[in-house]
Design an enzyme around this catalytic site. Structure first.
Site, PDB file in Angstrom:
ATOM      1  N   GLU A   1      37.890  50.379  26.115  1.00  0.00           N
ATOM      2  CA  GLU A   1      37.065  50.762  27.275  1.00  0.00           C
ATOM      3  C   GLU A   1      37.822  51.233  28.274  1.00  0.00           C
ATOM      4  O   GLU A   1      38.639  50.689  28.953  1.00  0.00           O
ATOM      5  CB  GLU A   1      36.273  49.616  27.710  1.00  0.00           C
TER       6      GLU A   1
ATOM      7  N   ASP B   1      32.698  44.459  40.100  1.00  0.00           N
ATOM      8  CA  ASP B   1      33.888  44.107  39.748  1.00  0.00           C
ATOM      9  C   ASP B   1      34.503  43.027  40.596  1.00  0.00           C
ATOM     10  O   ASP B   1      34.458  43.158  41.770  1.00  0.00           O
ATOM     11  CB  ASP B   1      34.917  45.466  39.587  1.00  0.00           C
TER      12      ASP B   1
END
Length: 262
Positions: A49, A60
């Site tokens: 990814e 995140d």
């Protein structure tokens, strides 16, 4: 969706212990992207990814946030990333996914973005903040025309009904978020959310699943693989890139730490 998509081929050939690795494009250095991809493939990783850095990465944790800020400071952009990837299929065979937030994709133009993905050999996209209904109403035909899988996410809070809907609309695999927190290294993915993993397994979905968020060691990887086709490692790998070893050594040692028998 074309069954020749490399993601479909991977899951046809291998249905357990799949190791997917996330990294942020342009980190640690702007031009590390292709080297990291090649070294991950060389060391036996199954799926990659490629993170598109964004200025406000709200989902995140601090490790990936920091890598995103650094990559942007280095000069990384969606256009630059496509330029780096233009010849990737001359040397790399494994499935590649691009992951990031919707805003940069919209700025590039969804149709243009999917076309460029197809041109350089990207197999799927993970855009966590693209609502499912909006995808179905506006963008699904564009993704399918370019043979790009839209990888959808589920969490412990996702209802059975919603999971079934996501399964029906998914192609490639389903990204099982192990926890509702931000990304990052957790101590005991081995213990928490077992009930959630078993609930999802009991639904007998048609798509394979990979578990992400909190996978950082051989133990957490092995445990996640008991409940899904494999697992996704992000923060722990990004952190491992920030050391004094050569890139080849960093990646080789990291993969051996996660999958010691291979």
């Amino acid at each position: 969706m074309n069954v020749n998509n490399r993601i479909n081929q991977l899951f046809q050939q291998k249905n357990k212990n799949i190791l997917s690795v996330y990294f942020t494009a342009g980190y640690p250095e702007l031009n590390d992207t292709v080297t990291i991809i090649r070294e991950l493939e060389k060391n036996g990783v199954d799926l990659i990814e490629i993170g598109m850095p964004f200025s406000d990465p709200v989902a995140d944790g601090p490790v990936i946030q920091n890598s995103s800020y650094t990559a942007l400071k280095n000069g990384m952009s969606v256009k630059k990333l496509f330029g780096q990837l233009k010849d990737i299929r001359k040397t790399v065979k494994m499935p590649l996914i691009m992951m990031g937030y919707l805003n940069p994709v919209l700025q590039f133009g969804i149709e243009n973005f999917c076309q460029k993905c197809s041109e350089v050999g990207i197999d799927g996209l993970i855009i966590p903040d693209l609502p499912l209904n909006e995808y179905l109403e506006r963008y699904k035909p564009i993704f399918e025309a370019h043979n790009i899988h839209n990888i959808l996410l589920i969490t412990p809070q996702t209802s059975d009904e919603r999971i079934r809907q996501i399964d029906a609309e998914s192609s490639g695999f389903i990204y099982m978020v192990s926890t509702s927190s931000t990304t990052g290294m957790k101590k005991n993915v081995a213990d928490y959310h077992t009930e959630y993993f078993e609930r999802v397994n009991s639904l007998q979905l048609k798509n394979p699943r990979l578990i992400g968020f909190g996978i950082s060691t051989a133990e957490t990887f092995t445990n996640a693989c008991k409940y899904a086709g494999g697992a996704i490692i992000g923060s722990a790998f990004v952190k491992a890139l920030d050391n004094k070893l050569t890139m080849e050594q960093r990646i080789s040692e990291f993969v051996k730490m996660i999958v010691p028998s291979e």
